[in-house]
Design an enzyme around this catalytic site. Structure first.
Site, PDB file in Angstrom:
ATOM      1  CB  THR A  16      -0.930   0.035   1.227  1.00  0.00           C
ATOM      2  OG1 THR A  16      -0.137  -0.003   2.426  1.00  0.00           O
ATOM      3  CG2 THR A  16      -1.908  -1.111   1.216  1.00  0.00           C
ATOM      4  CG  ASN A  33       1.210   5.483   5.381  1.00  0.00           C
ATOM      5  OD1 ASN A  33       0.067   5.890   5.560  1.00  0.00           O
ATOM      6  ND2 ASN A  33       2.139   5.503   6.325  1.00  0.00           N
ATOM      7  CD  GLU A  37      -1.830   1.574   5.829  1.00  0.00           C
ATOM      8  OE1 GLU A  37      -0.705   1.055   5.709  1.00  0.00           O
ATOM      9  OE2 GLU A  37      -2.694   1.172   6.634  1.00  0.00           O
TER      10      GLU A  37
END
Length: 308
Positions: free
Chosen positions: A208, A210, A257
Site C-alpha cells: 500500500t 501510505n 493507505e
C-alpha cells in the site's frame, strides 16, 4: 487565468469587472452555479470575471482552533475555478486586521477602489464585513451608491437538501462519499505525499501507499473504500483504500493507505490524489492473518467492480 495575491495586486488601468466572493471550499455545485453565472455575465458585459476568495479559512482567524476540514486544498481549488472559465482568481490574505474591516469599507476598498466592479454576483446567504454584519440587502444598497449592480445566485439543492460545504463535510465525515460526490459534482478528493509505513501490506501481498495528508484535510470516516488513484501525468488507477488505525495489528495512528490494483512500482515520495468512489465496509479486527487476507482479496474485487 491570472492569479493575484491580495486585491491590491489589481494592475493600474484595470477596467470594470464582474466579481463574486466566497471561501468556495469544495467548489461544489452551488459554487459552480454562482461562479458560472458571474463568468457568463462578464462575457455578456465584455469585462473580466474575478473570483475573490480567502486564505487561510476565515473561521481559523475569527475563532482560532475552529478550522473546518478542508475539501479542496488551495492548488486544487484554483484548478477547479480556472476550469469554470474565470479570468482572475484573487486570494485575499485573511488576517485579524482584515476581519475587522467594516462592511462598508469592505465594499469600498475591494469592490470599488481596486476591482472596479460593474456587477457583483453572490449566493443568497452571502455575508461580509466585521462580524458578518453585511448581507445581500446591504450590498445592494451600497451598489446603488457606488454604481455597481448586485445579482444573487440561488442556492442549489436536491431532494430538499441544500448543497453546502458544511453538508459535504458531514457526508465525508460519515463516510458517505457517494452523497459527497453528488453535491460536489465529482468524487471527493484527498491528496498527500507517499511516506513509508509499517510495510505490512507488502508482507500480505498487497503493498500500500501510505499517504501523509494535510492536517486539515477532509479525510473520510474510518473504513475501506473504492477509489481512483491519480498520479501526476499518469492514468488513474483503481485503488482499494483503508482508513483507520489497523486494529488487527493494534495500531494507534490513523492512516490513509491505498492499494493500487494492477500496479507494480515505487510510489514513495510522490504526491498522489485519491478520488473516493464508494464505501465498501467498516474497519474490522481479525484474529488471524488468513481471514484478513481473504477479506482484502474481496475488497480488491469489489473495488474493481465499483471503479470500472
Amino acid at each position: 487565468m491570472q492569479r493575484w495575491r491580495g486585491y491590491e495586486a489589481a494592475p493600474g488601468g484595470w477596467g470594470r469587472s464582474v466579481v463574486t466572493i466566497g471561501v468556495f471550499d469544495g467548489v461544489h455545485q452551488g459554487h459552480q452555479a454562482t461562479i458560472g453565472h458571474a463568468v457568463a455575465r462578464a462575457r455578456e458585459l465584455g469585462v473580466k470575471s474575478v473570483v475573490v476568495t480567502f486564505d487561510p479559512h476565515p473561521a481559523e482567524v475569527v475563532r482560532p482552533g475552529s478550522h473546518p476540514a478542508v475539501l479542496t486544498e488551495p492548488a486544487r481549488k484554483a484548478e477547479l475555478i480556472e476550469a469554470l472559465g474565470v479570468d482572475v482568481l484573487c486570494v485575499v490574505p485573511f488576517t485579524v486586521e482584515f476581519s475587522r474591516l467594516p462592511a462598508e469599507a469592505f465594499v469600498h476598498d475591494i469592490l470599488v477602489e481596486h476591482l472596479h466592479a460593474a456587477l457583483v454576483v453572490v449566493g443568497d446567504n452571502f455575508r461580509f464585513g466585521h462580524r458578518a454584519a453585511g448581507d445581500v440587502a446591504l450590498l445592494t444598497r451600497l451598489g446603488r451608491t457606488f454604481g455597481f449592480g448586485v445579482e444573487g445566485a440561488p442556492l442549489v439543492a436536491e431532494a430538499g437538501t441544500v448543497f453546502s460545504s458544511t453538508y459535504i463535510r458531514s457526508c465525508v465525515d460519515a463516510g458517505d462519499v457517494r452523497a459527497a460526490a453528488a453535491a460536489l459534482g465529482r468524487p471527493h478528493r484527498v491528496e498527500g505525499v507517499v511516506v513509508r509505513g509499517d510495510q505490512r501490506g507488502r508482507e500480505l501481498g498487497y503493498p500500500t501507499a501510505n499517504l501523509l495528508t494535510h492536517r486539515y484535510a477532509a479525510v473520510p470516516a474510518d473504513g475501506v473504500y473504492a477509489a481512483r488513484l491519480v498520479r501526476r501525468g499518469g492514468e488513474p488507477l483503481a485503488a482499494a483504500v483503508s482508513i483507520g488505525t489497523n486494529p488487527t495489528f493494534s495500531g494507534r495512528e490513523r492512516r490513509v493507505e491505498a492499494y493500487a490494483l494492477d500496479f507494480s512500482g515505487d510510489l514513495y515520495g510522490e504526491r498522489l490524489a485519491l478520488d473516493f468512489v464508494a464505501h465498501l465496509r467498516e474497519q474490522r479486527t481479525y484474529d488471524a492473518i488468513e481471514p484478513l487476507v481473504a477479506q482484502i482479496a474481496e475488497d480488491v474485487e469489489r473495488t474493481r467492480r465499483a471503479v470500472s
